[in-house]
Scaffold this active site. Structure first.
Site, short mmCIF file in Angstrom:
data_model
loop_
_atom_site.label_atom_id
_atom_site.label_comp_id
_atom_site.label_asym_id
_atom_site.label_seq_id
_atom_site.Cartn_x
_atom_site.Cartn_y
_atom_site.Cartn_z
N CYS A 142 56.92 79.09 45.70
CA CYS A 142 57.68 80.33 45.81
C CYS A 142 59.19 80.05 45.79
O CYS A 142 59.73 79.63 44.77
CB CYS A 142 57.22 81.09 47.05
SG CYS A 142 57.84 82.77 47.12
N SER A 156 45.90 72.03 83.16
CA SER A 156 45.71 73.47 83.35
C SER A 156 44.26 73.86 83.09
O SER A 156 43.85 74.97 83.41
CB SER A 156 46.61 74.24 82.38
OG SER A 156 46.13 74.08 81.05
N GLY A 157 43.49 72.95 82.51
CA GLY A 157 42.13 73.31 82.14
C GLY A 157 42.08 73.81 80.70
O GLY A 157 41.02 73.93 80.11
N GLY A 158 43.24 74.09 80.13
CA GLY A 158 43.30 74.49 78.72
C GLY A 158 43.02 73.28 77.82
O GLY A 158 43.00 72.14 78.29
N VAL A 159 42.82 73.57 76.54
CA VAL A 159 42.42 72.51 75.61
C VAL A 159 43.48 71.40 75.52
O VAL A 159 43.15 70.21 75.60
CB VAL A 159 42.18 73.10 74.21
CG1 VAL A 159 41.83 72.01 73.21
CG2 VAL A 159 41.06 74.12 74.26
N ASP A 160 44.74 71.77 75.37
CA ASP A 160 45.76 70.77 75.09
C ASP A 160 45.94 69.79 76.24
O ASP A 160 45.92 68.57 76.04
CB ASP A 160 47.10 71.43 74.76
CG ASP A 160 46.97 72.41 73.61
OD1 ASP A 160 45.99 72.28 72.84
OD2 ASP A 160 47.83 73.30 73.48
N SER A 161 46.10 70.33 77.46
CA SER A 161 46.34 69.40 78.56
C SER A 161 45.08 68.59 78.85
O SER A 161 45.16 67.42 79.24
CB SER A 161 46.83 70.13 79.81
OG SER A 161 45.85 70.99 80.33
N SER A 162 43.89 69.17 78.62
CA SER A 162 42.65 68.43 78.87
C SER A 162 42.50 67.26 77.90
O SER A 162 42.11 66.16 78.28
CB SER A 162 41.42 69.31 78.68
OG SER A 162 41.58 70.51 79.34
N HIS A 209 51.23 81.36 46.52
CA HIS A 209 51.10 80.56 47.75
C HIS A 209 49.74 79.86 47.82
O HIS A 209 48.76 80.48 48.25
CB HIS A 209 51.28 81.46 48.98
CG HIS A 209 52.70 81.87 49.19
ND1 HIS A 209 53.58 81.13 49.94
CD2 HIS A 209 53.40 82.91 48.70
CE1 HIS A 209 54.76 81.71 49.93
NE2 HIS A 209 54.68 82.80 49.18
N GLU A 224 48.85 77.80 49.96
CA GLU A 224 48.49 77.47 51.34
C GLU A 224 47.71 78.58 52.04
O GLU A 224 47.10 78.35 53.08
CB GLU A 224 49.76 77.13 52.15
CG GLU A 224 50.74 78.28 52.40
CD GLU A 224 51.73 78.51 51.27
OE1 GLU A 224 51.37 78.23 50.11
OE2 GLU A 224 52.83 78.99 51.55
#
Ligand code: XMP
Length: 530
Positions: free
Chosen positions: A84, A233-239, A179, A181
Site C-alpha cells: 500500500c 497475576s494468573g494471566g497468560v503472560d505472567s504465568s 493488503h 496481511e
C-alpha cells in the site's frame, strides 16, 4: 542469531498483522518506525537481516511531510516488499509516478495477476473465462501509482487501480497496493510466505521448541546467580514468563501473587495449585482484598478506580519485594504488542482510551533491573511457549482477564457483595460456554469466543419468583470475537445457550433476577464496560 525480516511501520492499523504472518511462516521479524535512520537499517545486516517489508499508512506518499523510506532500504541488496503506502513510497523514491487523491476506497477487490513474477507465480483464487489468474484481495487505494519506476514491470491490476502490483525482479523489489496481511486477502499468507521463505531465502528457523532452549540459556546468562522477583497475576503472560524463568533458574525465582479480591471464582486457589503445587514454583500469596476494598469504597469513576487498583498493586508488591533482600531483577510478562504500543504512546501516535496498568510503573520505584523474557513474542507465540513448557492448555488458552479484574466489571462503586454475586454469575456463564459445542465447527463456544464475561449492573429491577416479588440486581453478559482486541464483534451465541445461562444465573445466584446480553461491537463500544 535468527534470520530476520525488518518491518518498517508507516502507521497502518494492521502492521502487527504483517509481523504475525511472517512469524507464522517460521521467520523472526521486528517492527520499527518507518523513519528510523539509515545507520539503523544498515546495522540490521549484522543482525541476520534477510528482507524488508514496508507497511501501509494513513498518510499520503505524495505529501512532503509524510515519512520517507530510508534510502538504504533500497541499497542493501536485500529483497523489499512494499504494501500500500509502502508501494507508493517505493514507486516515488525509485523514480516512478504517484497520483494523489483525497478520495480513499477500501474493500474487497479482484486483482488480475500479470506475467509471472516469483511473488505471485502459481498463487491464485480463480481463473477468468480468458484464463487469467485472479486474486481475491482487500484493497485500499486513494493515491495510486500511475508510472512504474525504471526497471519495474506490472505485476497486478484492477480496472480502478491499473498498477495494483509491481516488481523489479532483478533487485528483488516487489510491491502490492492491496493488503496481503489481512485475512480478507485469501492468499495473503501464501504471498508473505513466498516472500520471506523463497524470495528472501529464510529457512524458517523460528520455532517454539528451539526457542525454549535459547530463551532459557539467555535468562541464565543474563541473571547469573541473582534472584528474580515476578508479579504473578494468573494471566497468560505472567504465568508463561514464570514458567520460563523457573525452567531457567528454578528456586532463584520468587513470584508474588497479589489477590485484590477482584479475581474470578476460585482463581486464587487455581493459581496456587497449578504454579506452587504442580510446578513447584516459589510463590508468596498475598490476600489484599480488604486493603483494595477499603481504598475503593465510595469511588465510582472508572479511571479513578483503575488508578487506585494500579497504585495499591504497586504498594502491596513493593512491600513484599522489600522483604526479599537478594532480588536484583524484576521480571515482567511484557509481550511484543505491549512494546509496540508503549513505543506508539511515547511518540504520541496512539490515543489512550483507557489507562491499562500492567505495563511499566513498577521498575523505577523498586530499583531492580528489568527482565522481560517475552518481549519479542506475540500472544499466540506466548501460548505455544506455555504449552511447550508444560502448562495446562486450559490455562494457557484462557480468555484474557484485565489487570483491574472485576473492578472494571462492577459498574460504579465496587463492593464485596457485588463482587461475590458477579463471580458466581460469571462462573456459570463460562462453565456453559465451555460445555456447549457448536455443531458446525465442533468447537466449544468458549473456544469460539475471544473473551466472555459477566458485568454487574448496580441497578435493581422487579421480578417474580415462585409466588413472590423480587427486586434485585441485573447482570449483563458480554462475549466478543476478535483477532486483535482492537476491534471486536459481539458473538452471536445461540439463543438456547443464552437462555440456559440466564436461567441458571437467576436460579442459582440469589440477588440477581435479570440477565441481559450486550450486542455492541467495538468500536464504538469497548470490550470491557469501564
Ligand atoms: P477494551 O475494554 O479497551 O479492552 O476494549 C481491550 C482488551 O484489553 C483488556 N483490558 C485490560 N487488560 N489491564 C489489562 O491487563 C487493564 O487495565 C485492561 N483494561 C482492558 C480487556 O479485557 C480486553 O481484552
Amino acid at each position: 542469531m535468527h534470520q530476520r525480516i525488518l518491518i518498517l511501520d508507516y502507521g497502518s492499523q494492521v502492521t502487527q498483522l504483517i509481523a504475525r504472518r511472517v512469524r507464522e511462516a517460521g521467520v523472526y521479524c521486528e517492527i520499527h518506525p518507518g523513519d528510523v535512520g539509515d545507520d539503523f537499517v544498515r546495522g540490521q545486516i549484522d543482525q541476520g537481516l534477510k528482507g524488508i517489508i514496508l507497511s501501509g499508512s494513513h498518510a499520503s506518499a505524495y505529501d512532503e511531510a509524510s515519512m520517507r523510506v530510508p534510502q538504504s532500504v533500497f541499497e542493501l541488496g536485500v529483497p523489499v516488499l512494499g504494501i500500500c503506502y509502502g508501494m507508493q513510497s517505493m514507486a516515488q523514491q525509485l523514480g516512478g509516478k504517484v497520483e494523489w487523491s483525497d478520495h480513499r476506497e477500501f474493500g474487497y477487490a479482484e486483482v488480475r495477476a500479470h506475467g509471472h513474477t516469483k511473488l505471485l507465480e502459481g498463487i491464485e483464487d480463480f481463473r477468468t473465462v480468458d484464463n487469467h489468474g485472479m486474486l481475491k484481495v482487500w484493497m485500499s487505494h486513494g493515491d495510486k501509482v500511475t508510472g512504474l519506476p525504471p526497471g519495474f514491470k506490472l505485476m497486478a491490476s484492477t480496472p480502478s487501480c491499473p498498477v495494483a502490483g509491481m516488481a523489479d525482479e532483478e533487485r528483488r523489489f516487489y510491491a502490492v497496493q492491496f493488503h496481503p496481511e489481512v485475512t480478507h486477502t485469501l492468499q495473503g499468507q501464501a504471498m508473505l510466505s513466498r516472500f520471506v521463505n523463497e524470495i528472501c531465502e529464510c529457512t524458517g528457523d523460528w520455532n517454539m521448541p528451539d526457542y525454549v532452549s535459547e530463551a532459557v540459556a539467555r535468562i541464565r546468562e543474563t541473571v547469573g546467580d541473582d534472584e528474580v522477583l515476578l508479579g504473578l497475576s494468573g494471566g497468560v503472560d505472567s504465568s508463561v514468563a514464570a514458567a520460563l524463568i523457573h525452567e531457567a533458574i528454578g528456586d532463584k525465582l520468587t513470584c508474588v501473587f497479589v489477590d485484590h479480591g477482584l479475581l474470578r471464582l476460585n482463581e486464587g486457589k487455581q493459581v496456587m495449585e497449578t504454579y506452587a503445587g504442580a510446578m513447584g514454583i516459589k510463590i508468596i500469596h498475598v490476600d489484599a482484598t480488604e486493603q483494595f476494598m477499603g481504598k475503593l469504597a465510595g469511588v465510582v469513576d472508572p479511571e479513578v478506580k483503575r488508578k487506585i487498583i494500579g497504585r495499591e498493586f504497586v504498594e502491596v508488591f513493593q512491600a513484599e519485594a522489600a522483604k526479599l533482600k537478594n532480588a536484583k531483577w524484576l521480571a515482567q510478562g511484557t509481550i511484543y504488542p505491549d512494546v509496540i504500543e508503549s513505543a506508539g504512546a511515547k511518540t504520541g501516535k496512539a490515543v489512550a482510551i483507557k489507562s491499562h496498568h500492567n505495563v511499566g510503573g513498577l521498575p523505577e520505584t523498586l530499583n531492580l533491573k528489568l527482565l522481560e523474557p517475552l518481549r519479542e513474542l506475540f500472544k499466540d507465540e506466548v501460548r505455544k511457549l506455555g504449552v511447550a513448557l508444560g502448562l495446562p492448555p486450559a490455562m494457557v488458552y484462557r480468555h484474557p482477564f484485565p489487570g483491574p479484574g472485576m473492578g472494571v466489571r462492577i459498574l460504579g462503586e465496587v463492593k464485596a457483595e457485588y463482587a461475590d454475586l458477579l463471580r458466581r454469575a460469571d462462573a456459570i456463564f463460562i462453565e456453559e460456554l465451555r460445555s456447549t459445542v457448536d455443531q458446525v465447527s465442533g468447537k466449544t463456544w468458549y473456544d469460539l469466543t475471544s473473551q466472555a464475561f459477566a458485568v454487574f449492573l448496580p441497578v435493581k429491577s422487579v421480578g417474580v419468583m415462585g409466588d413472590g416479588r423480587t427486586y434485585e440486581y441485573v447482570v449483563a453478559l458480554r462475549a466478543v470475537q476478535t483477532s486483535d482486541f482492537m476491534t471486536a464483534d459481539w458473538a452471536q451465541l445461540p439463543y438456547a445457550l443464552l437462555g440456559k445461562v440466564s436461567g441458571r444465573i437467576i436460579n442459582e445466584v440469589r440477588g440477581i433476577n435479570r440477565v441481559v446480553y450486550d450486542v455492541s461491537s467495538k468500536p464504538p463500544a469497548t470490550i470491557e464496560w469501564e
